[in-house]
Scaffold this motif. Structure first.
Motif, PDB file in Angstrom:
ATOM      1  N   SER A 213      25.641  -7.381 -55.925  1.00 49.62           N
ATOM      2  CA  SER A 213      24.424  -7.418 -55.099  1.00 49.62           C
ATOM      3  C   SER A 213      24.494  -6.413 -53.949  1.00 49.62           C
ATOM      4  N   ARG A 214      25.698  -5.928 -53.633  1.00 55.14           N
ATOM      5  CA  ARG A 214      25.875  -4.941 -52.555  1.00 55.14           C
ATOM      6  C   ARG A 214      25.952  -3.513 -53.076  1.00 55.14           C
ATOM      7  N   LEU A 215      25.879  -3.356 -54.395  1.00 57.54           N
ATOM      8  CA  LEU A 215      25.982  -2.021 -54.983  1.00 57.54           C
ATOM      9  C   LEU A 215      24.723  -1.219 -54.687  1.00 57.54           C
ATOM     10  N   LYS A 216      24.897  -0.076 -54.041  1.00 55.40           N
ATOM     11  CA  LYS A 216      23.745   0.740 -53.643  1.00 55.40           C
ATOM     12  C   LYS A 216      23.655   2.060 -54.401  1.00 55.40           C
ATOM     13  N   SER A 217      24.797   2.595 -54.849  1.00 57.92           N
ATOM     14  CA  SER A 217      24.765   3.902 -55.511  1.00 57.92           C
ATOM     15  C   SER A 217      25.724   3.907 -56.693  1.00 57.92           C
ATOM     16  N   LEU A 218      25.253   4.430 -57.821  1.00 54.21           N
ATOM     17  CA  LEU A 218      26.048   4.513 -59.040  1.00 54.21           C
ATOM     18  C   LEU A 218      26.047   5.958 -59.527  1.00 54.21           C
ATOM     19  N   VAL A 219      27.235   6.562 -59.617  1.00 47.98           N
ATOM     20  CA  VAL A 219      27.377   7.926 -60.130  1.00 47.98           C
ATOM     21  C   VAL A 219      27.900   7.853 -61.558  1.00 47.98           C
ATOM     22  N   ILE A 220      27.199   8.499 -62.475  1.00 49.23           N
ATOM     23  CA  ILE A 220      27.631   8.548 -63.874  1.00 49.23           C
ATOM     24  C   ILE A 220      27.995   9.991 -64.194  1.00 49.23           C
ATOM     25  N   ASP A 221      29.288  10.262 -64.235  1.00 51.47           N
ATOM     26  CA  ASP A 221      29.749  11.614 -64.549  1.00 51.47           C
ATOM     27  C   ASP A 221      29.707  11.834 -66.058  1.00 51.47           C
ATOM     28  N   GLU A 222      29.554  13.094 -66.460  1.00 47.07           N
ATOM     29  CA  GLU A 222      29.477  13.465 -67.876  1.00 47.07           C
ATOM     30  C   GLU A 222      28.380  12.664 -68.589  1.00 47.07           C
ATOM     31  N   ILE A 223      27.204  12.608 -67.988  1.00 47.17           N
ATOM     32  CA  ILE A 223      26.145  11.753 -68.523  1.00 47.17           C
ATOM     33  C   ILE A 223      25.641  12.229 -69.881  1.00 47.17           C
ATOM     34  N   HIS A 224      25.979  13.455 -70.261  1.00 47.62           N
ATOM     35  CA  HIS A 224      25.616  13.911 -71.607  1.00 47.62           C
ATOM     36  C   HIS A 224      26.316  13.100 -72.695  1.00 47.62           C
ATOM     37  N   GLU A 225      27.323  12.293 -72.319  1.00 47.20           N
ATOM     38  CA  GLU A 225      28.002  11.429 -73.283  1.00 47.20           C
ATOM     39  C   GLU A 225      27.060  10.376 -73.879  1.00 47.20           C
TER      40      GLU A 225
ATOM     41  N   ILE B  27      19.377  13.656 -61.572  1.00 43.72           N
ATOM     42  CA  ILE B  27      20.212  14.231 -62.619  1.00 43.72           C
ATOM     43  C   ILE B  27      20.605  15.623 -62.138  1.00 43.72           C
ATOM     44  N   VAL B  28      21.909  15.887 -62.093  1.00 47.20           N
ATOM     45  CA  VAL B  28      22.409  17.179 -61.642  1.00 47.20           C
ATOM     46  C   VAL B  28      23.041  17.892 -62.838  1.00 47.20           C
ATOM     47  N   SER B  29      22.409  18.968 -63.255  1.00 41.59           N
ATOM     48  CA  SER B  29      22.914  19.777 -64.363  1.00 41.59           C
ATOM     49  C   SER B  29      23.369  21.113 -63.798  1.00 41.59           C
ATOM     50  N   ALA B  30      24.688  21.299 -63.721  1.00 39.37           N
ATOM     51  CA  ALA B  30      25.240  22.504 -63.092  1.00 39.37           C
ATOM     52  C   ALA B  30      26.598  22.805 -63.707  1.00 39.37           C
ATOM     53  N   PRO B  31      27.008  24.075 -63.712  1.00 44.77           N
ATOM     54  CA  PRO B  31      28.257  24.468 -64.373  1.00 44.77           C
ATOM     55  C   PRO B  31      29.495  23.815 -63.767  1.00 44.77           C
ATOM     56  N   THR B  32      30.571  23.856 -64.531  1.00 45.02           N
ATOM     57  CA  THR B  32      31.871  23.400 -64.060  1.00 45.02           C
ATOM     58  C   THR B  32      32.251  24.149 -62.780  1.00 45.02           C
ATOM     59  N   ALA B  33      32.833  23.424 -61.831  1.00 49.61           N
ATOM     60  CA  ALA B  33      33.329  23.981 -60.560  1.00 49.61           C
ATOM     61  C   ALA B  33      32.218  24.398 -59.602  1.00 49.61           C
TER      62      ALA B  33
ATOM     63  N   ILE C 111      22.956   8.541 -59.943  1.00 47.50           N
ATOM     64  CA  ILE C 111      23.211   9.984 -59.913  1.00 47.50           C
ATOM     65  C   ILE C 111      23.939  10.336 -61.206  1.00 47.50           C
ATOM     66  N   GLY C 112      23.303  11.112 -62.074  1.00 47.77           N
ATOM     67  CA  GLY C 112      23.923  11.542 -63.322  1.00 47.77           C
ATOM     68  C   GLY C 112      24.371  12.984 -63.225  1.00 47.77           C
ATOM     69  N   LEU C 113      25.614  13.265 -63.623  1.00 53.79           N
ATOM     70  CA  LEU C 113      26.186  14.606 -63.503  1.00 53.79           C
ATOM     71  C   LEU C 113      26.588  15.146 -64.867  1.00 53.79           C
ATOM     72  N   SER C 114      26.340  16.430 -65.081  1.00 54.88           N
ATOM     73  CA  SER C 114      26.777  17.074 -66.323  1.00 54.88           C
ATOM     74  C   SER C 114      26.744  18.588 -66.160  1.00 54.88           C
ATOM     75  N   ALA C 115      27.604  19.252 -66.924  1.00 52.94           N
ATOM     76  CA  ALA C 115      27.578  20.719 -66.963  1.00 52.94           C
ATOM     77  C   ALA C 115      26.755  21.219 -68.139  1.00 52.94           C
ATOM     78  N   THR C 116      26.510  20.347 -69.109  1.00 52.42           N
ATOM     79  CA  THR C 116      25.857  20.805 -70.343  1.00 52.42           C
ATOM     80  C   THR C 116      24.864  19.771 -70.856  1.00 52.42           C
ATOM     81  N   ILE C 117      23.601  19.917 -70.482  1.00 53.04           N
ATOM     82  CA  ILE C 117      22.541  19.050 -71.007  1.00 53.04           C
ATOM     83  C   ILE C 117      21.430  19.949 -71.529  1.00 53.04           C
ATOM     84  N   GLY C 118      21.037  19.744 -72.766  1.00 50.00           N
ATOM     85  CA  GLY C 118      19.962  20.555 -73.326  1.00 50.00           C
ATOM     86  C   GLY C 118      18.597  20.167 -72.803  1.00 50.00           C
ATOM     87  N   ASN C 119      18.406  18.879 -72.523  1.00 51.05           N
ATOM     88  CA  ASN C 119      17.105  18.373 -72.066  1.00 51.05           C
ATOM     89  C   ASN C 119      17.261  17.515 -70.813  1.00 51.05           C
ATOM     90  N   PRO C 120      17.742  18.105 -69.716  1.00 49.23           N
ATOM     91  CA  PRO C 120      17.995  17.303 -68.510  1.00 49.23           C
ATOM     92  C   PRO C 120      16.734  16.675 -67.930  1.00 49.23           C
TER      93      PRO C 120
END
Length: 713
Positions: free
Chosen positions: A147-159, A53-59, A184-193
């Protein structure tokens, strides 16, 4: 204790965890340093299959983190999927990711709609961009390439906290966990990452570093000054909007203002344009502004959008909200990115969508709701404040709270985003996802269901789906003919399979079946349109629910004449039935080929609303046609709804369906051809191409394209 990220960018050569084949490609893109979140993610196992889980500001560089995970999946012989909440964001990332095609030879694909498609054709891509709902739909179809899927990125995971999108994300992650896919979950704003990283059995990258420092402040109305957290005070001379807009123009800055309603956004944009007066008209970029307005003329789908926005853009101002069509939003975004437009007043949907930073962001923290004003959450404030600061242009960004005194403003400035909670336990969510799990073969019994639900965020936090609730939903699905039991196993019926794969709420299908079974004759267009707009799926998709009361008398007359179906049962309010009637009338005007301008004016809706209405009704009518084809007693209605879905998608009468199948012929060209006596593809084959060149809207290129498709040279 969470380890802190580096405090400044890290030289690329110092990060030993990067494989050589990736290091060279990163360097070729011009990266000599990686940002602190990027460096920390790599050090914590990003390129070695570790969940993060990556919690980091925009940009701060989260997009490159996503790209590296997906590229590593390709290098390892697999597929990477990036998923996000909005089609606009998916499209933006798709074009960003395309750069890897030349670097590595991988193939980038995008899929954001067409829930009926199994997604098997996506097997030819190595990196796939989707929305949450589309990827959930793909998982339901279980194409072979999964069956070949190895990596899943979920952007804005706070949704996850959103009542609609949240359950979809949870089920995606639960299935990915079961299949052993990197998450891999990405967000700029998570209170409880840390809760989210624990849920996915991964690590947490939590950084506050920004490429452009953010300075927050508030406007004090009494003194007319802006007070910043760094101790500065700026005199706005008692006119906050006029002062900030003037500064944006005279000092080559940009200003982004967030209001919470479309009307507020438009009204404020006009007010600011008036304050600027003729200042912008004589600016150096007059030519650029004129070209942008000309592009708006070409892209705006209605006269209203052009006439409303063009005088604002001439003064370097615009508004942006979901009521605009895609073409108009594109022009506003382009103008702001190219710094032709200096001030944009937007609703908060922009903060969660495309990347559009500004030197200054002005935020209103109170929104009108149900007769009163509510405070927005800290998470929502942080999302908007994060837009402040343009890399390469600004030494810092400033976020200013417009409507709070010091004490309340500091709660936003220094407060942490709210914790994220699950929304999975609602009956609607459980109904949809229990059928999905049974239909896609992930669950054959209650034990399987319990295992999957234990992998959701709801289950991780100790929530248990009460047995009586599961039993109640299973009982409904069995009673509705979507699931049957055999030797203790739950088996999807043909009806259950098609309902799940069409991505509709089982209740939508059940209501349509109930309302059509008693029908002993083919109904009118309006009857079927009301059926579509009366479904739970349509009702939850529309943003504007007001204005229906004035249709009550007309609706009751239509009901008496048998033109629309009666209210379904006691659990559906009369309000929803009337709302459905209003939208059925809008769709009726659309398929009767009334112009967009006429519909927008008559029904008091925005052009963007019309597009949402059309897209939603197209999906539901097509889905219902597939559902009804499964049952003998409703099969006669299936073909009608299938044709209706084509008519809704294109805004045409039935007679134009043959012509509309040709690429390049829309509702306007199809009507012109029909009125010229060319009513079918066969008629086109018999027609001399020179005749078409004499018709309005038919140039040489389009005529050539038409005849290439129908086989004439």
């Amino acid at each position: 204790m969470i380890k802190k990220c580096p405090e400044k960018p890290v030289p690329l050569e110092e990060i030993i965890e990067i494989p050589d084949e990736i290091r060279g490609k990163i360097a070729s893109l011009g990266y000599r340093y990686l940002t602190p979140p990027q460096a920390e993610a790599i050090r914590k196992g990003l390129l070695f299959g570790r969940n993060l889980i990556v919690s980091a500001p925009t940009a701060s560089g989260k997009t490159l983190i996503a790209e590296l995970a997906l590229v590593k999946a390709y290098i390892d012989g697999g597929i990477g999927v990036y998923t996000c909440p909005l089609k606009a964001l998916a499209s933006e990332k798709y074009w960003e990711f395309k750069r890897w095609e030349n670097l590595l030879g991988l193939r980038v694909g995008i899929s954001t709609g067409d829930y009926d498609s199994s997604g098997e054709d996506l097997e030819f891509y190595d990196l796939i961009v989707t929305t949450y709902e589309r990827f959930d739909s793909i998982l339901r179809h279980r194409p072979k390439w999964i069956s070949r899927l190895k990596s899943l990125v979920i952007d804005e995971i706070h949704e996850i906290g959103d009542p609609e999108r949240g359950p979809v994300i949870e089920m995606i992650v639960a299935r990915a966990l079961k299949l052993g896919i990197q998450i891999i979950g990405l967000s700029a704003t998570i209170g409880n990452p840390w809760d989210l990283s624990s849920w996915i059995s991964g690590d947490l990258v939590s950084c506050s570093w920004r490429p452009v420092p953010l300075i927050q402040g508030f406007y004090d109305k009494a003194s007319g000054k802006i007070y910043y957290e760094d101790g500065r005070a700026e005199d706005a001379k008692g006119d906050l909007l006029g002062y900030l807009a003037y500064k944006a123009y005279t000092e080559n800055q940009q200003l982004l203002i967030f209001r919470h309603s479309r009307r507020e956004a438009e009204t404020m944009a006009r007010s600011i344009a008036d304050k600027l007066g003729l200042l912008r008209l004589y600016g150096k970029s007059y030519g650029d502004t004129s070209r942008l307005i000309e592009e708006l003329r070409e892209r705006a789908s209605t006269r209203y959008e052009y006439e409303s926005l063009s005088p604002l853009i001439m003064r370097g101002v615009a508004y942006h909200h979901a009521g605009l069509t895609h073409g108009s939003r594109y022009v506003v975004e382009k103008g702001f990115r190219e710094r032709i437009i200096k001030v944009v007043v937007a609703t908060p949907t922009l903060a969660a969508g495309v990347n559009l930073p500004a030197r200054r962001v002005l935020i209103y923290t109170r929104r009108y709701s149900d007769g009163g004003y509510d405070d927005i959450g800290i998470m929502e404030y942080k999302q908007m404040a994060g837009r402040a600061g343009r890399p390469q242009y600004d030494p810092y960004g400033e976020a200013i709270i417009a409507d709070r005194g010091r004490r309340d403003a500091e709660k936003y400035i220094f407060g942490s985003p709210e914790d994220i909670y699950s929304s999975l336990s609602s009956e609607r969510s459980l109904r949809i996802h229990i059928l999905s799990l049974i239909a896609s073969g992930y669950a054959r019994g209650e034990r399987d269901l319990n295992e999957i639900f234990s992998l959701t965020y709801y289950g991780h936090k100790g929530g248990e789906i009460a047995k009586d609730r599961v039993d109640h939903i299973l009982s409904d699905l069995i009673r509705w003919g979507m699931v049957r039991t055999r030797s203790g196993e739950m088996i999807p019926t043909a009806l259950g399979l098609v309902v799940s794969r069409q991505y509709i709420d089982p209740l939508t299908a059940k209501r349509a079946i109930d309302m059509l079974k008693p029908a002993d004759k083919i109904a009118s267009d309006l009857w079927y349109l009301h059926l579509v707009t009366y479904t739970p799926d349509f009702q939850r998709s529309i943003a504007r629910r007001s204005g229906y009361k004035e249709y009550e008398e007309d609706a009751l007359r239509a009901l008496e004449d048998g033109e629309i179906p009666p209210p379904h049962d006691e659990d559906i309010s009369e309000e929803e039935w009337l709302i459905a009637y209003r939208y059925a009338k809008i769709l009726s005007a659309w398929i009767d080929e009334e112009s967009e301008d006429s519909i927008v004016e008559k029904y008091k809706i925005m052009p963007g609303d019309l597009r949402v209405i059309v897209e939603t009704a197209t999906w539901i009518s097509y889905a219902l046609s597939s559902v009804l084809s499964v049952l003998q007693e409703t099969r006669s209605h299936s073909e009608i709804l299938k044709k209706l879905s084509i008519r809704i998608e294109n805004g045409i009468k039935e007679e134009l369906i043959p012509l509309i199948s040709i690429r390049g012929i829309g509702r306007m060209r199809a009507r012109i051809l029909y009125n010229a006596g060319i009513k079918s593809i066969e008629d086109l084959r018999k027609t001399d191409p020179r005749k078409l060149l004499n018709l309005k809207g038919f140039g040489e290129a389009i005529v050539k394209q038409i005849y290439e498709q129908i086989g004439n040279k």
